[in-house]
Design an enzyme around this catalytic site. Structure first.
Site, PDB file in Angstrom:
ATOM      1  N   HIS A 135       0.759  -1.127   0.144  1.00  0.00           N
ATOM      2  CA  HIS A 135       0.047  -0.016  -0.041  1.00  0.00           C
ATOM      3  C   HIS A 135       0.691   1.180  -0.038  1.00  0.00           C
ATOM      4  O   HIS A 135       2.222   1.289   0.448  1.00  0.00           O
ATOM      5  CB  HIS A 135      -0.985  -0.016   1.476  1.00  0.00           C
ATOM      6  CG  HIS A 135      -1.836   0.822   1.350  1.00  0.00           C
ATOM      7  ND1 HIS A 135      -1.758   2.180   1.749  1.00  0.00           N
ATOM      8  CD2 HIS A 135      -3.130   1.019   1.200  1.00  0.00           C
ATOM      9  CE1 HIS A 135      -2.897   2.882   1.648  1.00  0.00           C
ATOM     10  NE2 HIS A 135      -3.978   2.077   1.405  1.00  0.00           N
ATOM     11  N   ASP A 212       3.410  -4.084   8.378  1.00  0.00           N
ATOM     12  CA  ASP A 212       1.981  -3.398   8.131  1.00  0.00           C
ATOM     13  C   ASP A 212       1.014  -4.546   8.289  1.00  0.00           C
ATOM     14  O   ASP A 212       0.925  -5.359   7.468  1.00  0.00           O
ATOM     15  CB  ASP A 212       1.737  -2.534   6.917  1.00  0.00           C
ATOM     16  CG  ASP A 212       0.497  -2.004   6.566  1.00  0.00           C
ATOM     17  OD1 ASP A 212      -0.715  -2.550   7.167  1.00  0.00           O
ATOM     18  OD2 ASP A 212       0.283  -1.386   5.653  1.00  0.00           O
ATOM     19  N   GLN A 215      -4.352  -5.633   7.005  1.00  0.00           N
ATOM     20  CA  GLN A 215      -4.967  -6.674   6.507  1.00  0.00           C
ATOM     21  C   GLN A 215      -5.146  -7.960   7.096  1.00  0.00           C
ATOM     22  O   GLN A 215      -5.839  -8.890   6.663  1.00  0.00           O
ATOM     23  CB  GLN A 215      -4.572  -6.608   5.080  1.00  0.00           C
ATOM     24  CG  GLN A 215      -5.001  -5.295   4.209  1.00  0.00           C
ATOM     25  CD  GLN A 215      -6.223  -5.047   4.033  1.00  0.00           C
ATOM     26  OE1 GLN A 215      -7.364  -5.767   4.185  1.00  0.00           O
ATOM     27  NE2 GLN A 215      -6.773  -3.616   3.910  1.00  0.00           N
ATOM     28  N   LYS A 238     -10.294  -1.889  10.388  1.00  0.00           N
ATOM     29  CA  LYS A 238     -10.257  -3.096   9.563  1.00  0.00           C
ATOM     30  C   LYS A 238     -10.539  -4.114  10.664  1.00  0.00           C
ATOM     31  O   LYS A 238     -10.693  -5.318  10.148  1.00  0.00           O
ATOM     32  CB  LYS A 238      -8.757  -3.049   9.183  1.00  0.00           C
ATOM     33  CG  LYS A 238      -8.125  -2.146   8.375  1.00  0.00           C
ATOM     34  CD  LYS A 238      -8.577  -1.803   6.810  1.00  0.00           C
ATOM     35  CE  LYS A 238      -7.834  -0.779   6.338  1.00  0.00           C
ATOM     36  NZ  LYS A 238      -8.076  -0.664   4.817  1.00  0.00           N
ATOM     37  N   CYS A 376      -4.611   1.962  -3.874  1.00  0.00           N
ATOM     38  CA  CYS A 376      -3.346   2.514  -3.250  1.00  0.00           C
ATOM     39  C   CYS A 376      -2.330   1.539  -3.342  1.00  0.00           C
ATOM     40  O   CYS A 376      -1.418   1.231  -2.323  1.00  0.00           O
ATOM     41  CB  CYS A 376      -3.717   2.931  -1.687  1.00  0.00           C
ATOM     42  SG  CYS A 376      -5.136   4.386  -1.604  1.00  0.00           S
TER      43      CYS A 376
END
Length: 417
Positions: A135, A212, A215, A238, A376
């Site tokens: 991203h 990250d 997700q 999320k 993104c």
């Protein structure tokens, strides 16, 4: 590791998708005259009543600023706010409380690490490795550091299936590499990256790792101590929580050495015109009035998901993805984008002769909500040589019947394109 639910029991709720759907009020509506099919969970998940009520109850009964208040409302607000931090720490595998930093989301977490660690430790000639799946929020902060310091940001190659090329990664590692920035799960393709192995390889050359996890956290359990990363970040929205709240976990030994990100109230120990000293962790990185309601809402979201057996939730989502893949194989003109062996929650595709945005608009007219475009992740789209994709992404409240609705709607879309 999970935490106790509101009723004090662990993983006590039997998974029943119809009962789960009843917990999410937004799902029970029509859009453009059709029952809503919400398949945009990689962008944001919906919120159960328990999260909505926790936020509402805070504002109705407890609203006050946290820390140092000399009255009962402030004491109650502080207990809820810090209690949410404890829930996050347990949710991440029993991390230390002082290692849990509240942020506005994963994007701010990356910028915090870039500002407070990378700018002080990255020099000209150093290398930052970034996965080609990332991203933009896990690319741009490191590019800004590189521009200021003279370092280089190099992309890790991926295969045509949408997986990181591990052999290329091994060859790119050297003592010049100071940071490896990885997404745990690709937001655009759903690829689950082998982060534990990649972290171990990075450590061998002395590089730090930032993961990250935006997700990942809604799909499977995270234990930062076992993972071995130096930093791990995620966003509340999320994970069935509110927008505007997120978490950066970092190793205490690193956080102690890092400069503050923002200056202001709460992050100081003493302040005078002769000089300022900074507060202890985690408050050194939490300047100003925080998103108190957001933290409480995130805590409630963790309570909610912790009432379930996470393996049962993962099995349900895996079934949805496999069912979607099987339906797609029979859909003429559909081209899947990204077919990694390990993936979760996302099915990206194109329809022959159509632009993704047109497909998304026509699906919306039939009540089916998906996301279209580059997600993104423009470097990834350039690597795959596509303008963007249509992305259907799944969560615990989705059903096979909704996937059937998606493909029924796609058949109608073909008639207009």
């Amino acid at each position: 590791m999970t935490i106790a639910a509101v009723n004090g029991e662990l993983n006590s709720r039997v998974f029943d998708v119809d009962q789960v759907r009843a917990d999410f009020p937004i799902l029970h509506q029509t859009v453009n005259g059709q029952p809503l099919v919400y398949l945009d969970n990689a962008a944001t998940t919906q919120k159960p009543d328990s999260v909505i009520n926790a936020i509402s109850d805070y504002y109705r009964t407890t609203n006050a600023n946290v820390h140092r208040g000399a009255h009962s409302l402030s004491d109650r607000a502080t207990a809820l706010f810090e209690g949410a931090r404890a829930k996050v720490a347990a949710f991440l595998g029993g991390a230390a409380l002082e290692e849990i930093i509240w942020t506005r989301g994963t994007t701010e977490a990356a910028n915090l690490v870039a500002h407070s660690w990378a700018r002080y430790n990255i020099q000209a000639g150093d290398v930052i490795l970034v996965s080609n799946l990332e991203h933009h929020s896990n690319i741009v902060p490191w590019q800004l550091v590189a521009e200021e310091t003279g370092a280089k940001v190099l992309p890790l190659p991926i295969t045509d299936l949408g997986e990181i090329d591990l052999e290329a990664y091994r060859q790119m590692l050297s003592p010049a590499v100071k940071l490896v920035a990885l997404g745990h799960v690709s937001n655009a393709l759903g690829t689950v990256n082998p982060v534990a192995e990649m972290i171990e390889l990075a450590k061998a050359v002395g590089a730090l790792t930032y993961v990250d996890g935006a997700q990942a956290v809604a799909h499977f359990e995270i234990d930062v101590s076992k993972l071995g990363a130096d930093f791990y970040a995620f966003s509340g929205h999320k994970l069935f929580g509110p927008t505007g709240i997120g978490v950066l976990w970092g190793r205490k030994a690193l956080l102690d050495t890092m400069a503050p990100f923002h200056g202001g109230g709460e992050m100081i120990e003493t302040c005078s015109f002769a000089g300022t000293t900074f507060n202890r962790l985690p408050y050194k990185f939490e300047a100003g009035t925080p998103d108190i309601a957001g933290a409480i809402g995130l805590g409630a979201a963790i309570d909610y998901i912790s009432t379930f057996n996470r393996a049962e939730l993962a099995a349900h989502e895996e079934d949805l993805l496999n069912y979607c893949i099987a339906r797609a194989a029979d859909c003429e003109g559909l081209v899947a984008v990204g077919e990694a062996q390990q993936r979760v929650g996302v099915f990206s595709f194109l329809l022959d002769g159509s632009h993704p945005s047109d497909v998304g608009m026509l699906l919306d007219q039939q009540g089916v909500a998906v996301r279209t475009g580059h997600h993104c992740a423009q470097p990834l789209m350039a690597r795959l040589q596509v303008p963007g994709t249509v992305r259907a992404s799944f969560s615990i409240y989705n059903t096979r019947a909704e996937i059937d609705r998606l493909f029924e709607a796609l058949e109608k879309v073909k008639q207009f394109l």
